[in-house]
Design a protein around this motif. Structure first.
Motif, PDB file in Angstrom:
ATOM      1  N   GLY A 306       1.059  -1.571   0.279  1.00  0.00           N
ATOM      2  CA  GLY A 306       0.142   0.154  -0.035  1.00  0.00           C
ATOM      3  C   GLY A 306       1.162   1.134   0.091  1.00  0.00           C
ATOM      4  N   TYR A 308       3.846   1.166  -1.130  1.00  0.00           N
ATOM      5  CA  TYR A 308       4.508   1.910  -2.415  1.00  0.00           C
ATOM      6  C   TYR A 308       3.700   2.293  -3.573  1.00  0.00           C
ATOM      7  CZ  TYR A 308       9.708  -0.059  -1.289  1.00  0.00           C
ATOM      8  OH  TYR A 308      10.657   0.025  -1.393  1.00  0.00           O
ATOM      9  N   THR A 309       2.404   1.509  -3.119  1.00  0.00           N
ATOM     10  CA  THR A 309       1.592   2.013  -4.142  1.00  0.00           C
ATOM     11  C   THR A 309       0.850   3.779  -4.671  1.00  0.00           C
ATOM     12  OG1 THR A 309       0.254  -0.574  -4.356  1.00  0.00           O
ATOM     13  CG2 THR A 309      -1.065   1.844  -5.053  1.00  0.00           C
ATOM     14  N   THR A 310       1.249   3.815  -3.264  1.00  0.00           N
ATOM     15  CA  THR A 310       1.287   5.463  -3.040  1.00  0.00           C
ATOM     16  C   THR A 310       2.336   6.045  -3.451  1.00  0.00           C
ATOM     17  OG1 THR A 310       0.159   5.203  -0.611  1.00  0.00           O
ATOM     18  CG2 THR A 310       1.067   7.357  -1.402  1.00  0.00           C
ATOM     19  N   ALA A 328      -4.186   7.800  -4.140  1.00  0.00           N
ATOM     20  CA  ALA A 328      -3.949   6.114  -3.566  1.00  0.00           C
ATOM     21  C   ALA A 328      -4.365   5.451  -2.770  1.00  0.00           C
ATOM     22  CB  ALA A 328      -2.627   6.682  -3.297  1.00  0.00           C
ATOM     23  N   ALA A 332      -4.146   1.360  -3.675  1.00  0.00           N
ATOM     24  CA  ALA A 332      -3.869   0.361  -2.928  1.00  0.00           C
ATOM     25  C   ALA A 332      -4.451  -0.729  -2.366  1.00  0.00           C
ATOM     26  CB  ALA A 332      -2.951   1.710  -0.981  1.00  0.00           C
ATOM     27  N   SER A 336      -3.383  -4.315  -2.734  1.00  0.00           N
ATOM     28  CA  SER A 336      -2.818  -5.197  -1.207  1.00  0.00           C
ATOM     29  C   SER A 336      -4.143  -5.434  -1.407  1.00  0.00           C
ATOM     30  CB  SER A 336      -2.975  -4.478  -0.048  1.00  0.00           C
ATOM     31  OG  SER A 336      -2.077  -3.185  -0.099  1.00  0.00           O
ATOM     32  N   GLY A 466      -3.307  -2.323   2.877  1.00  0.00           N
ATOM     33  CA  GLY A 466      -2.879  -1.331   1.888  1.00  0.00           C
ATOM     34  C   GLY A 466      -2.998   0.026   2.696  1.00  0.00           C
ATOM     35  N   GLY A 469      -0.282   1.133   4.690  1.00  0.00           N
ATOM     36  CA  GLY A 469       0.390   1.477   3.957  1.00  0.00           C
ATOM     37  C   GLY A 469       0.743   2.624   4.262  1.00  0.00           C
ATOM     38  N   VAL A 470      -0.213   3.587   3.288  1.00  0.00           N
ATOM     39  CA  VAL A 470      -0.839   5.227   2.664  1.00  0.00           C
ATOM     40  C   VAL A 470      -0.468   5.567   3.631  1.00  0.00           C
ATOM     41  CG1 VAL A 470      -2.153   6.241   1.864  1.00  0.00           C
ATOM     42  CG2 VAL A 470      -2.770   4.644   0.925  1.00  0.00           C
ATOM     43  N   SER A 473       2.886   6.173   4.840  1.00  0.00           N
ATOM     44  CA  SER A 473       3.796   6.568   3.976  1.00  0.00           C
ATOM     45  C   SER A 473       3.801   8.139   4.118  1.00  0.00           C
ATOM     46  CB  SER A 473       2.868   6.487   2.966  1.00  0.00           C
ATOM     47  OG  SER A 473       1.464   7.164   2.171  1.00  0.00           O
TER      48      SER A 473
END
Length: 556
Positions: A306, A308-310, A328, A332, A336, A466, A469-470, A473
């Motif tokens: 998540g 890395y998607t951002t 994102a 994300a 994920s 995910g 994860g956003v 970040s």
């Protein structure tokens, strides 16, 4: 001829009178045409910013101070850039046309970038030999700083007025006090007026009588500004009058008590911020662990995906950072979730009922995913830009502020939590998930496709990771090991709150986050985690099912 000269001299005197009183516009309208017909002009009679500033070119040092005073009268706040350039040593004039410019040297070259000191227009670059610096010295700079503070003090901008008062408070002189008293009479903004009163009270501590000093201490009592604290500390140490010193000490004690209180509030906020991240990380784990009984050691890598998607979306939208964050969030979740479904369908469904092998398999998947992102993005950490609306801090007072990025993450975590609750309570997927978690065999007998419920549940839990994860970040760098830092904590949250219980995850996440942050100042970050872990182990000995254990068939 003498009569005509006298006539125009009188008209010029009248024009100067009219210029001093701008409300007399009718007089100016009458005088301007007459002057234009005679020997003079308005430009020759009334000084302008340009005409006064031109005299700085080649002026002697003793003349510059008088020109600065005249510029303040003629230009007001319009000449602030010129004054600041004079303080910084960046004010020059061109040798050719004597134009006053602000010149900045370009790196280590001999070229200077010019800007008109009055209009701000860019004038290109020239060599050093074509410009000459306007003379100044430390005494003149000090006087200009006072002039700038005075202009700011009577500015229309509230922030400039506050800044001027703050600068004056650091070195209060009788001239500054007179300016503050003058500003106080016309100031309508409550916060600015309060700042003026504080500055005047600080001056009274030095120059006032005994009664005035005691009144000033009463006004400053509870004020959290560092300048006020330092002033009161000085009074406690140097004041010969014991009653004044004791009053200052009492005021200082009150201030220190408030600082301690706001320190606790700041720690609480950071604990809630950490708890919100743990909530996002553990919510997905609580679903998969609660429904499927799977200990997913690759859950941290769903967080990493998540994040890395951002990062990738920001690379694709470098000029729209704020919009990229909103894009994102669903991206994300989808990335994920798809990886989660792939893992469940490809590996976990074949290892049901074998928890140890499932644990080892997901641990191997986590290593594969880490190497996967290392091969694509390299092992180096990547930084995700923070949107402007998430930058900075909400300043409550001079000792307590709340950073916007952590505040938004807290709100975001709660929003995701309540949306997840709605999904589980109000949708067919949620109904199926609850049915499977309570009695898998009965749900299958009722026609529910339990294998797809497992896949979608695993995808939902991974998608929420995910989203975590956003959020992460925005407060830390993105790297291959990002998720590993939170996987153990998320398991502790799930076990402490009660396996499969989202409300337990909410309480557990915030409780552990706050407890960690209150322990860290005394024990350090590592020892704080150890203490929390030992505490959870002891807690589980008394309540093996956590704070909010499931009831009924789900408990089986």
């Amino acid at each position: 001829m003498l009569l005509r000269f006298t006539y125009h001299s009188v008209l010029r005197l009248l024009f100067v009178f009219a210029a001093c009183y701008p409300f007399n516009s009718m007089a100016q309208d009458v005088l301007v045409p007459v002057l234009s017909e005679g020997n003079g002009s308005i430009e020759d009679t009334v000084p302008t910013i340009a005409s006064v500033s031109e005299r700085l070119a080649g002026a002697k040092l003793k003349e510059v101070a008088a020109i600065v005073n005249e510029l303040e009268t003629v230009g007001g706040t319009q000449v602030l850039p010129l004054f600041q350039a004079l303080i910084d040593g960046d004010l020059f004039y061109t040798k050719g046309d004597k134009r006053i410019v602000i010149a900045k040297r370009i790196d280590s070259s001999k070229q200077y970038l010019l800007k008109d000191a009055i209009s701000g227009d860019e004038l290109g670059t020239v060599e050093k030999k074509k410009i000459r610096k306007v003379k100044t010295n430390n005494r003149l700079r000090s006087g200009i700083r006072t002039t700038i503070a005075r202009l700011h003090l009577f500015s229309d901008d509230v922030s400039l007025r506050q800044g001027a008062i703050s600068n004056m408070s650091e070195k209060l002189t009788q001239d500054n006090v007179n300016l503050l008293l003058q500003a106080k009479q016309t100031e309508k903004n409550k916060s600015v007026r309060a700042s003026i009163e504080v500055a005047l009270a600080m001056y009274q501590l030095d120059a006032g009588e005994r009664s005035e000093k005691l009144a000033a201490i009463g006004l400053l009592k509870g004020n959290l500004d560092p300048t006020v604290r330092n002033k009161l500390a000085t009074v406690v140490e140097s004041e010969s009058d014991k009653s004044i010193a004791q009053a200052a000490a009492a005021a200082l004690k009150t201030i220190e008590g408030k600082i301690t209180f706001y320190g606790y509030l700041e720690t609480l906020f950071f604990g809630l911020s950490l708890g919100s991240v743990l909530l996002l990380v553990a919510a997905g784990l609580a679903i998969t662990f609660g429904v499927m009984g799977v200990i997913n050691m690759a859950h941290g890598e769903m967080i990493m995906l998540g994040a890395y998607t951002t990062y990738v979306i920001q690379l694709l939208m470098p000029n729209h950072i704020a919009l990229s964050i909103f894009i994102a969030i669903p991206a994300a979740f989808i990335v994920s979730a798809l990886f989660g479904i792939l893992i469940e369908r490809g590996v976990i469904q074949f290892l049901k009922g074998r928890p140890l092998e499932t644990l080892l398999a997901t641990f191997g998947i986590s290593l594969i995913l880490q190497q996967f992102v290392r091969s694509i993005f390299s092992p180096l950490n990547r930084q995700v830009a923070t949107p402007e609306f998430m930058s900075g801090a909400l300043e409550i007072n001079s000792v307590f502020s709340i950073t916007y990025n952590r505040l938004y993450i807290l709100v975001f975590a709660l929003l995701v939590f309540f949306i997840l609750q709605l999904i589980l309570k109000k949708t067919s997927l949620g109904l199926n998930v609850r049915a499977v978690s309570q009695n898998r065999d009965m749900a299958k007998a009722m026609g529910i496709r339990t294998e797809w419920v497992d896949a979608l549940t695993f995808g939902l839990g991974s998608g929420i990771a995910g989203l975590a994860g956003v959020a992460l970040s925005q407060i830390t760098n993105v790297g291959p090991n990002l998720g590993q830092a939170y996987i153990i904590d998320s398991f502790m949250v799930v076990v402490f709150g009660g396996v499969g219980n989202l409300w337990g995850t909410l309480v557990g996440g915030f409780s552990l986050g706050v407890l960690n942050k209150f322990l860290e100042p005394a024990t350090g970050a590592v020892l704080a985690k150890i203490i929390v872990l030992v505490g959870i182990i002891l807690f589980i000995q008394k309540r093996p099912r956590g704070l909010f254990p499931q009831k009924g068939r789900a408990a089986e």
